[in-house]
Design an enzyme around this catalytic site. Structure first.
Site, PDB file in Angstrom:
ATOM      1  CE  LYS A 165       1.132  -7.970  -8.152  1.00  0.00           C
ATOM      2  NZ  LYS A 165       0.119  -6.945  -8.429  1.00  0.00           N
ATOM      3  CD  GLU A 191       2.317  -9.752   1.385  1.00  0.00           C
ATOM      4  OE1 GLU A 191       1.303 -10.304   1.796  1.00  0.00           O
ATOM      5  OE2 GLU A 191       2.399  -9.250   0.262  1.00  0.00           O
ATOM      6  NE  ARG A 192      -1.456  -2.845   0.567  1.00  0.00           N
ATOM      7  CZ  ARG A 192      -1.080  -3.322  -0.614  1.00  0.00           C
ATOM      8  NH1 ARG A 192      -0.898  -4.620  -0.777  1.00  0.00           N
ATOM      9  NH2 ARG A 192      -0.887  -2.523  -1.646  1.00  0.00           N
TER      10      ARG A 192
END
Length: 472
Positions: A165, A191-192
């Site tokens: 993705k 998000e990381r």
């Protein structure tokens, strides 16, 4: 300490904290009960921000902290200046990276004083919206031919973990910012840190950061911050659409994390969960965000959203509610990824409301339908092939299988963002080239060429070159 906002003393009110449960804080006021969405500040230097979510009674409110609540205790003072969470807008924000409060987090020069707007804005009125349907070209063959995206529409990228993705989103940024005059915006919800860091430097190295804005509510931040970062991104995007009359491409990664943050907030607030533990207000919360993404007479916000599908289950309430807002659904398949067919799009599960003869033209529609039919027939024949082998099929069926396998490979594409891993140079393919290639494969023009010659190429003309190289 966070630079949260400049205060105006016009509607100043002060209360006392009565309870702290994780990120949920209850505050009592003697008078002037602050309205819902008002920001309250607590702590020595106003470093803790709390957004009012409910008014419990005439003297108490309950809010969600947008920052960590360490150090908060009952009896401490919380102050309200009558303002909502707001973010800066203006041309100066281009090329910068922000957090949910509109503070820059890229270690560059501080921003000049800018106008700030509340993140809680109404969606555009119906009479301001544009009713015209236009196709938004991406340069990715599989999407442009079979799943055309709508300018000012919302497209979903569905898939489990690790099917590509984020890679597909990054590739779209590369194409759009490179060839589009508009503004691109990346909103990272949950998000990381590593992903945000990599993306920032990828965009910078590609030389397209100047027309890009990035805003992150990271995974390690409280649920309140992750829940509001999407609204903050839309406020910035709406400035470029409404005030500057420019087109905006808004990429959201990942909309499921927005729903998840809402679920955490709802649980902390003590609301009764609904189906599979989701919040009872799931539909309303998602609609408030999605309805602001629209095509108006002045410009358009086109959104592409990554949607994590829990356990690859497309009947999960998060996936179902998200589906209802989209004009195109791009479903990524783990099976395709395992076969090395990238982008790993399941072409039969994916669909687009733009794929009608009126919108995309008779020829494009006819080719797309023929491709779908060929791939669908191939899917039905797979069981027979597995049991009896390809030799037992009729000549007609064998031709269908050959066409389908060549189409599957032709619709793969080398990406600019994966050059360093694959060693294959990225390709941008126009819609005309992609349609010509599919039409010529369907008419059996390349029947004599091996399937491998169609894999990871740009236009169909490269088949001959690739076969010549393979034969040398």
């Amino acid at each position: 300490m966070r630079n949260i906002s400049k205060h105006n003393g016009s509607s100043f009110t002060r209360g006392k904290i009565t309870s702290v449960r994780g990120s949920v804080v209850s505050i009592g006021f003697e008078n002037n009960l602050p309205p819902i969405y008002t920001l309250l500040y607590a702590g020595k230097n106003h470093e803790i921000a709390i957004e009012v979510l409910t008014q419990i009674d005439a003297k108490h409110v309950k809010g969600i902290a947008l920052t960590a609540t360490q150090g908060l205790a009952r009896g401490m003072v919380a102050e309200s200046f009558g303002e909502q969470l707001s973010v800066p807008v203006g041309r100066e924000i281009l090329g910068r990276m922000f957090d949910v409060f509109g503070n820059t987090i890229d270690d560059l020069e501080p921003l000049p004083p800018l106008e700030k707007r509340s993140i809680h804005q109404p969606p555009p009125q119906l009479d301001k919206r544009s009713a015209k349907s236009e196709v938004f070209e991406t340069g990715i063959k599989a999407i442009d031919v079979l799943l055309p995206l709508e300018r000012g529409g919302k497209a979903g990228l569905f898939g489990g973990a690790g099917v590509g993705k984020t890679v597909l989103l990054t590739e779209m940024i590369h194409h759009m910012v490179g060839k589009n005059e508009g503004v691109s915006m990346f909103c990272g919800i949950g998000e990381r840190c590593r992903e945000g860091h990599e993306l920032y430097f990828d965009i910078k190295n590609a030389g397209v950061l100047n027309n890009m804005i990035m805003i992150f509510g990271q995974m390690n931040e409280p649920p309140g911050a992750r829940f509001r970062v999407g609204h903050a991104a839309l406020t910035m995007a709406e400035y470029f659409r409404n005030d500057e009359q420019r087109d905006v491409l808004l990429l959201i990664d990942n909309i499921f994390r927005f729903i998840q943050a809402g679920m955490e907030v709802s649980g902390l607030m003590g609301q009764m969960p609904s189906h599979l533990g989701y919040q009872p207000t799931l539909g309303t919360e998602l609609s408030k965000l999605q309805e602001r993404i629209a095509n108006t007479k002045s410009g358009a916000i086109t959104s592409i959203q990554a949607v994590y599908v829990p356990a690859d289950d497309l009947t999960d309430p998060a996936a179902v509610h998200t589906f209802s807002h989209l004009s195109a659904s791009i479903v990524l398949s783990r099976k395709k990824a395992s076969e090395g067919l990238y982008p790993a799009i399941d072409l039969l599960q994916s669909n687009s409301k733009m794929a009608t003869p009126v919108t995309i033209g008779e020829r494009h529609y006819r080719i797309a339908q023929q491709i779908r039919q060929t791939l669908s027939q191939y899917e039905e024949l797979k069981d027979i092939i597995a049991m009896l082998g390809l030799e037992q099929l009729s000549v007609n069926d064998r031709n269908i299988v050959n066409r389908a396998r060549r189409l599957e490979r032709f619709l793969t594409q080398p990406f600019f963002t994966t050059e360093q891993f694959s060693g294959i140079k990225g390709k941008l393919v126009s819609l005309k080239e992609a349609l010509d290639g599919c039409e010529r494969i369907l008419s059996d023009e390349f029947k004599e060429y091996p399937e491998s010659a169609f894999y990871m190429i740009g236009s169909i003309e490269e088949v001959r070159k690739k076969e010549a190289i393979m034969n040398d």
